[in-house]
Design an enzyme around this catalytic site. Structure first.
Site, short mmCIF file in Angstrom:
data_model
loop_
_atom_site.label_atom_id
_atom_site.label_comp_id
_atom_site.label_asym_id
_atom_site.label_seq_id
_atom_site.Cartn_x
_atom_site.Cartn_y
_atom_site.Cartn_z
N SER A 5 0.84 -1.20 0.00
CA SER A 5 0.00 0.00 0.00
C SER A 5 0.87 1.25 0.00
O SER A 5 2.02 1.22 0.45
CB SER A 5 -0.90 0.02 1.23
OG SER A 5 -0.14 0.33 2.40
N ASP A 6 0.32 2.33 -0.52
CA ASP A 6 0.91 3.62 -0.23
C ASP A 6 0.71 3.86 1.27
O ASP A 6 -0.15 3.25 1.91
CB ASP A 6 0.25 4.72 -1.06
CG ASP A 6 1.14 5.95 -1.21
OD1 ASP A 6 2.11 6.09 -0.42
OD2 ASP A 6 0.88 6.78 -2.10
N TRP A 7 1.51 4.75 1.81
CA TRP A 7 1.52 4.95 3.26
C TRP A 7 0.18 5.53 3.73
O TRP A 7 -0.15 6.67 3.42
CB TRP A 7 2.68 5.86 3.64
CG TRP A 7 3.96 5.13 3.95
CD1 TRP A 7 4.73 5.28 5.08
CD2 TRP A 7 4.64 4.14 3.17
NE1 TRP A 7 5.83 4.44 5.02
CE2 TRP A 7 5.79 3.72 3.87
CE3 TRP A 7 4.37 3.53 1.94
CZ2 TRP A 7 6.68 2.76 3.39
CZ3 TRP A 7 5.24 2.56 1.46
CH2 TRP A 7 6.38 2.18 2.18
#
Length: 756
Positions: free
Chosen positions: A228-230
């Site tokens: 995932s993106d953060w």
């Protein structure tokens, strides 16, 4: 060390498996000590190493490193080898710093010039973006370091980026927004892919099974890890089901527990958890197996950054050949960016550069120049004393080089621009200097296009974009002719913001945005609308001239499974060495669906000495001629003539030819009472079943109208009839047997032939 992954999967508890599916902290995966599973480190990129300083509790405190040119500049090189060279340097740095995966590159499409993160992305064109991303990935991973191709997918705005729902039809997704990822995945096989924050057609990318499994894994054959993106995770359990392997950063055990509880309740299968866990283990194993002792030379990489930037800058205007400059002339540099260049963007990719060379420093190797600051960047406000000093400086010099562009406050990750204007104080400065000196060169530092109200008042415009920490050296090499400009625009520059294809639908209303422009993004839109642009896609000037000749197309007609070879000869007809970007575009001359006038399908960058010629060869496969057809869920080539165009930009086509392409697939068709006569006659089977009858009707219409339809009576009659539904032909025949039962039987016969 090699992990026995099958054995480990059997020995891991459910709780341990769940724990491996999220980060240990901001930058590390989790370890399981009892099974000797180590943690690995990931770090921000993509144009420099942003590794967290050891012992620092602040995740944004990074070690000293080298800032290379950003993607907005790199794409203008149109040079795959250059991107691979930079990737290798980044890979060396990561090995030396024990970083297993560098987060990048980003290959999202520049849908609007207002996107605050456009400086991190390559292009408005999916083919160029994909080729650049693939070359970057190959370079990094050749050093045993992974990449994370991002942001998958359609991360085209910063406004409400964590909640925005993008309404995008599948054809547009496949042809424009997914295509660069597909190219990079199939060519370079990135170790990881990072999903985006946004929703697509109602589903967050982090839990979008169609995106992460159906397309990425099943259609493209990707077997690596998806992270995932953060902070992008919405529903972690849904994410595991969809194929999101690793959540970053740490969830402090909260989402791990949700995974365990879902399995225990029977809502989540152990098989789904095992698939994600296995991919995390495979990444860990690959990273550890690829670990090699390494050192890196900051100074050498600094020099490389400058060398790369010199290949990326785009010369947009050069009236009277004012460039290159004569170092014996009286020259002044004006503008704060001359002394303090803006060379990178804001946000997660911000590099803690160990040094940065300004043009004011670099010019000392060429000649003595006067300098005036001219403006401030802290706010858009004219400082009268600075303006007056700059005008006085310009009066007494032969040439004036003004360094201008966008301050970091104008564009950054986290927010979008609201306009395309440069600071008013800089515009005023340029206009005031024009009153006292007409020999003005403007050097731009910016991450995306700007409006240019002063373009008529300057003689030269050199676009450096955000060129990395060596930008000052590269700028002076170009200004004084030690290097020849050879960059070409990777995005169209429109005349004004209102001209952009997404203008009425960016950034959307609330949490909804419609991509109603469809596939018509960038030059695809401007060409279709026949609109004037400031600078077209692929444009760039040089200090020499090139001629194109001898276009050769290998076949007059091919089947879609064959490869077409196209070649031409390019000659440097100028007086000095230079590089040219030879661009190949393809256009469908007549299509049953709306398609762009032309699309980039090939490019090669070549360097030629004065008088030298070289043959450039392109190979085109099925995808060069296809569009995505949702009726068959596949790429479809419609039989017909395609134009082959070779040139120096999307609007500077030098050579043209054509080829007929035979498609083998047929679209599913089922004709009914309400199908039109024209649609039925568009296929050979329809002509066989109904052709004779329709001809009789047309003849009857011509007889009824006498000479009123003229010499083309049959054609005109058919034109009048073609939009009539098939049920309408019953009105033209008095015979009782020509009724609805008869028509249904005829349609059934036709449909059976088509199903074949």
């Amino acid at each position: 060390m090699t992990l026995n992954i099958k054995k480990i999967l059997k020995e891991l508890t459910l709780e341990e498996k769940a724990s491996l599916l999220s980060g240990a902290d901001f930058w590390h995966t989790k370890a399981v000590e009892r099974l000797a599973i180590p943690q690995i480190m990931v770090s921000d990129g993509p144009h420099g190493l942003r590794k967290n300083a050891e012992g620092s509790a602040n995740p944004n405190e990074a070690i000293k490193a080298v800032c290379f040119p950003t993607a907005c500049a790199l794409a203008c090189s149109f040079d795959r080898n250059l991107l691979t060279m930079m990737g290798k340097a980044l890979g060396e740095e990561c090995q030396a710093e024990k970083v297993s995966v560098i987060l990048g590159p980003g290959c999202n499409i520049k849908r609007s010039p207002l996107c605050g993160r456009n400086f991190e992305y390559f292009s408005e064109d999916p083919y160029l973006a994909g080729e650049m991303a693939a070359a970057h990935i190959k370079g990094v991973q050749s050093k045993g370091v992974g990449t994370s191709l991002k942001h998958f997918a359609a991360n085209n705005q910063e406004n409400r980026r964590l909640t925005i729902n993008e309404r995008i039809d599948e054809r547009t997704l496949r042809e424009i927004y997914l295509a660069p990822f597909e190219i990079a995945v199939k060519q370079a096989d990135p170790w990881t892919i990072m999903c985006s924050y946004n929703r697509i057609n109602g589903y967050h990318s982090s839990q979008n099974k169609w995106l992460l499994t159906d397309v990425l894994r099943n259609d493209w054959g990707y077997s690596g890890l998806v992270m995932s993106d953060w902070g992008a995770v919405d529903d972690r359990v849904a994410g595991v089901k969809a194929g999101l392997d690793l959540e970053m950063p740490a969830s402090f055990g909260k989402n791990d527990k949700l995974i365990v509880d879902a399995v225990n309740r029977g809502e989540l299968s152990m098989e789904a958890v095992d698939k994600c866990t296995e991919r995390v283990l495979r990444l860990t194993d690959k990273a550890e197996e690829s670990r090699t002792p390494a050192k890196w030379d900051m100074e050498a990489h600094h020099e490389l950054a400058a060398k790369i930037e010199a290949q990326c800058a785009v010369l947009l205007k050069n009236d009277d050949d004012i460039l290159p400059l004569d170092r014996n002339e009286k020259i002044c540099f004006i503008g704060e960016f001359a002394a303090k260049p803006r060379y990178q963007g804001g946000g997660s990719s911000h590099i803690n550069s160990f040094k940065a060379v300004s043009a004011l420093e670099a010019v000392k190797d060429y000649c003595k120049v006067e300098y005036a600051q001219g403006y401030i960047t802290e706010e858009d406000r004219t400082v009268p004393e600075l303006l007056e000093q700059a005008v006085d400086c310009a009066k007494y010099n032969d040439k004036v080089v003004i360094f201008a562009g966008l301050p970091e406050s104008f564009e950054s990750e986290g927010y979008d621009r609201t306009h395309m204007r440069m600071p008013d104080c800089q515009i005023e400065l340029i206009n005031e200097i024009y009153k006292v000196n007409k020999n003005i060169i403007v050097v731009l530092h910016n991450g995306s296009p700007v409006e240019l109200p002063f373009i008529g008042n300057i003689k030269a415009l050199l676009e450096m974009y955000l060129g990395g920490q060596g930008v000052g050296k590269a700028t002076c090499e170009l200004l004084f002719g030690d290097a020849a400009p050879c960059g070409r625009l990777a995005e169209s520059w429109c005349m004004k913001l209102e001209d952009t294809p997404s203008y009425l639908n960016f950034p959307g209303v609330g949490d909804e945005v419609s991509y109603s422009e469809g596939v018509f993004v960038g030059y695809r839109y401007y060409d279709k609308k026949k609109m004037e642009v400031r600078f077209p896609f692929g444009f760039g000037l040089s200090y020499t001239k090139f001629e194109y000749s001898d276009l050769v197309i290998s076949e007059n007609e091919i089947n879609e499974d064959q490869t077409l070879t196209v070649s031409c000869t390019v000659t440097n007809v100028g007086s000095r060495t230079g590089s040219e970007v030879v661009q190949l575009y393809v256009g469908d001359k007549e299509s049953s669906v709306m398609r762009p006038v032309k699309e980039l399908k090939g490019f090669e960058k070549i360097t030629l000495k004065a008088g030298e010629s070289r043959k450039v060869v392109f190979n085109l496969d099925k995808r060069a001629f296809a569009y995505y057809e949702t009726a068959i869920n596949d790429w479809f080539v419609e039989y017909g003539e395609f134009e082959i165009m070779v040139g120096a930009s999307s609007r500077d086509i030098r050579l043209t030819g054509s080829v007929y392409v035979n498609g083998t697939a047929k679209l599913p068709v089922h004709f009914t009472f309400n199908s039109t006569v024209g649609d039925v006659l568009s296929c050979s089977e329809g002509k066989e079943v109904f052709g004779e009858l329709i001809d009789k009707f047309c003849k009857g219409m011509t007889d009824m109208n006498g000479d009123g339809l003229g010499s083309n009576s049959m054609e005109l009659a058919l034109a009048m009839l073609k939009d009539t539904p098939m049920r309408g032909i019953l009105c033209y025949d008095e015979r009782p047997e020509i009724n609805r039962v008869w028509l249904q039987e005829m349609l059934d016969r036709l449909n059976a032939m088509l199903e074949g």
